[in-house]
Design a protein around this motif. Structure first.
Motif, short mmCIF file in Angstrom:
data_model
loop_
_atom_site.label_atom_id
_atom_site.label_comp_id
_atom_site.label_asym_id
_atom_site.label_seq_id
_atom_site.Cartn_x
_atom_site.Cartn_y
_atom_site.Cartn_z
N THR A 1 -49.48 -60.78 50.37
CA THR A 1 -49.90 -60.41 51.72
C THR A 1 -49.86 -58.89 51.89
OG1 THR A 1 -48.93 -62.47 52.51
CG2 THR A 1 -49.53 -60.87 54.17
N MET A 2 -50.91 -58.37 52.52
CA MET A 2 -50.98 -56.94 52.80
C MET A 2 -51.34 -56.71 54.26
SD MET A 2 -52.73 -55.45 49.32
CE MET A 2 -52.31 -53.74 49.70
N TYR A 3 -50.95 -55.54 54.77
CA TYR A 3 -51.06 -55.25 56.19
C TYR A 3 -51.53 -53.81 56.40
CZ TYR A 3 -47.39 -58.90 56.09
OH TYR A 3 -46.64 -60.04 55.85
N TRP A 4 -52.12 -53.61 57.57
CA TRP A 4 -52.32 -52.26 58.09
C TRP A 4 -51.58 -52.15 59.42
CZ3 TRP A 4 -53.55 -48.17 55.54
CH2 TRP A 4 -54.43 -48.24 54.45
N TYR A 5 -50.77 -51.10 59.54
CA TYR A 5 -50.10 -50.76 60.79
C TYR A 5 -50.57 -49.37 61.21
CZ TYR A 5 -46.54 -54.50 60.72
OH TYR A 5 -45.88 -55.70 60.76
N LYS A 6 -50.59 -49.15 62.52
CA LYS A 6 -50.94 -47.83 63.06
C LYS A 6 -49.71 -47.26 63.79
CE LYS A 6 -54.05 -45.59 66.39
NZ LYS A 6 -55.16 -45.79 67.37
N GLN A 7 -49.36 -46.01 63.48
CA GLN A 7 -48.25 -45.35 64.18
C GLN A 7 -48.82 -44.19 64.98
OE1 GLN A 7 -45.02 -43.41 61.91
NE2 GLN A 7 -43.59 -44.37 63.34
N ASP A 8 -48.66 -44.25 66.29
CA ASP A 8 -49.23 -43.20 67.13
C ASP A 8 -48.30 -42.00 67.23
OD1 ASP A 8 -48.55 -45.03 70.23
OD2 ASP A 8 -47.24 -43.77 69.01
N SER A 9 -48.70 -41.05 68.05
CA SER A 9 -47.96 -39.78 68.13
C SER A 9 -46.56 -39.97 68.73
CB SER A 9 -48.73 -38.77 68.97
OG SER A 9 -48.96 -39.29 70.26
N LYS A 10 -46.34 -41.08 69.44
CA LYS A 10 -45.01 -41.37 69.98
C LYS A 10 -44.20 -42.26 69.04
CE LYS A 10 -46.28 -40.72 74.78
NZ LYS A 10 -46.36 -41.25 76.14
N LYS A 11 -44.72 -42.45 67.85
CA LYS A 11 -44.05 -43.21 66.79
C LYS A 11 -44.08 -44.72 67.01
CE LYS A 11 -42.99 -39.38 64.77
NZ LYS A 11 -43.78 -38.94 63.61
N PHE A 12 -44.83 -45.21 68.00
CA PHE A 12 -44.97 -46.65 68.15
C PHE A 12 -45.77 -47.20 66.98
CE2 PHE A 12 -42.91 -47.18 72.02
CZ PHE A 12 -43.32 -46.24 72.93
N LEU A 13 -45.28 -48.31 66.44
CA LEU A 13 -45.94 -48.95 65.31
C LEU A 13 -46.60 -50.23 65.79
CD1 LEU A 13 -43.36 -48.76 62.45
CD2 LEU A 13 -45.77 -48.37 62.14
N LYS A 14 -47.87 -50.38 65.45
CA LYS A 14 -48.57 -51.59 65.89
C LYS A 14 -49.33 -52.19 64.72
CE LYS A 14 -51.65 -53.39 69.36
NZ LYS A 14 -52.60 -53.17 70.42
N ILE A 15 -49.18 -53.49 64.56
CA ILE A 15 -49.91 -54.16 63.48
C ILE A 15 -51.38 -54.22 63.84
CG2 ILE A 15 -49.50 -56.48 64.40
CD1 ILE A 15 -49.24 -57.37 61.41
#
Lengths: 113, 114
Positions: free
Chosen positions: A31-45
């Protein structure tokens, strides 16, 4: 040997361009994933693939298109880049879905000007 | 909605003192909980997880976490902080839906002063 490797590490581009980020894992994970981390360091799948099959597709604009040519690779293509796409994108992998441990890549910092 | 909360954006501790990074959860059923650490310009690294069993979970780098069902908490602890522990710490839980996925809290920045 890097377990989860992403390229490029840094990407600076203009609004409206199309860009891709590549990810490869040599752990034999399914299994592989992409997560996005915004400028406030929030991580979202964003997305997840299990054995080349898309299993998670969060509410991500359809300008984002993941592709998994085989279970060791998961690429992310982004069309018509917008300022709000600027973030750090992390690839991760795990043995299976569920409570297995995620192994993350070092991240790809995308800056849209 | 199922979630984890990290009530502190920043925690400051003197080197050698014990440290605690707080996490509370709002998860139905039996929660699967995790702690990850992110050093500057790096990806997240797994520290420990609670699935079932012993409420005290030991992890990497001398960290441990205690699952407390009555307080719905899963605080991360270390008896003696090191300057090298300075990093961003994320609590996470496994969310069950059509496909299971790990959802992260907002993160807590831990700063250890010499």
């Amino acid at each position: 040997d890097t377990a989860v490797s992403q390229t490029p590490k840094y990407l600076v581009t203009q609004m409206g361009n199309d860009k891709s980020i590549k990810c490869e894992q040599n752990l034999g994970h399914d299994t592989m994933y992409w997560y996005k981390q915004d400028s406030k360091k929030f991580l979202k799948i964003m997305f997840s693939y299990n054995n080349k099959e898309l299993i998670i597709n969060e509410t991500v604009p359809n300008r984002f298109s993941p592709k998994s040519p085989d279970k060791a690779h998961l690429n992310l293509h982004i069309n018509s880049l917008e300022l709000g796409d600027s973030a750090v994108y992390f690839c991760a992998s795990s043995q299976e879905t569920g409570a297995n441990v995620l192994t993350f890549g070092a991240g790809s910092r995308l800056t849209v000007l | 909605a199922q979630s984890v909360a990290q009530p502190e954006d920043q925690v400051n501790v003197a080197e050698g003192n014990p440290l605690t990074v707080k996490c509370t959860y709002s998860v139905s059923g039996n929660p699967y909980l995790f702690w990850y650490v992110q050093y500057p310009n790096r990806g997240l690294q797994f520290l420990l997880k609670y699935i079932t069993g012993d409420n005290l979970v030991k992890g990497s780098y001398g960290f441990e976490a205690e699952f407390n069902k009555s307080q719905t908490s899963f605080h991360l602890k270390k008896p003696s902080a090191l300057v090298s522990d300075s990093a961003l710490y994320f609590c996470a839980h496994l969310k069950y839906s059509s496909a299971s996925k790990i959802i992260f809290g907002s993160g807590t920045r831990l700063s250890i002063r010499p």
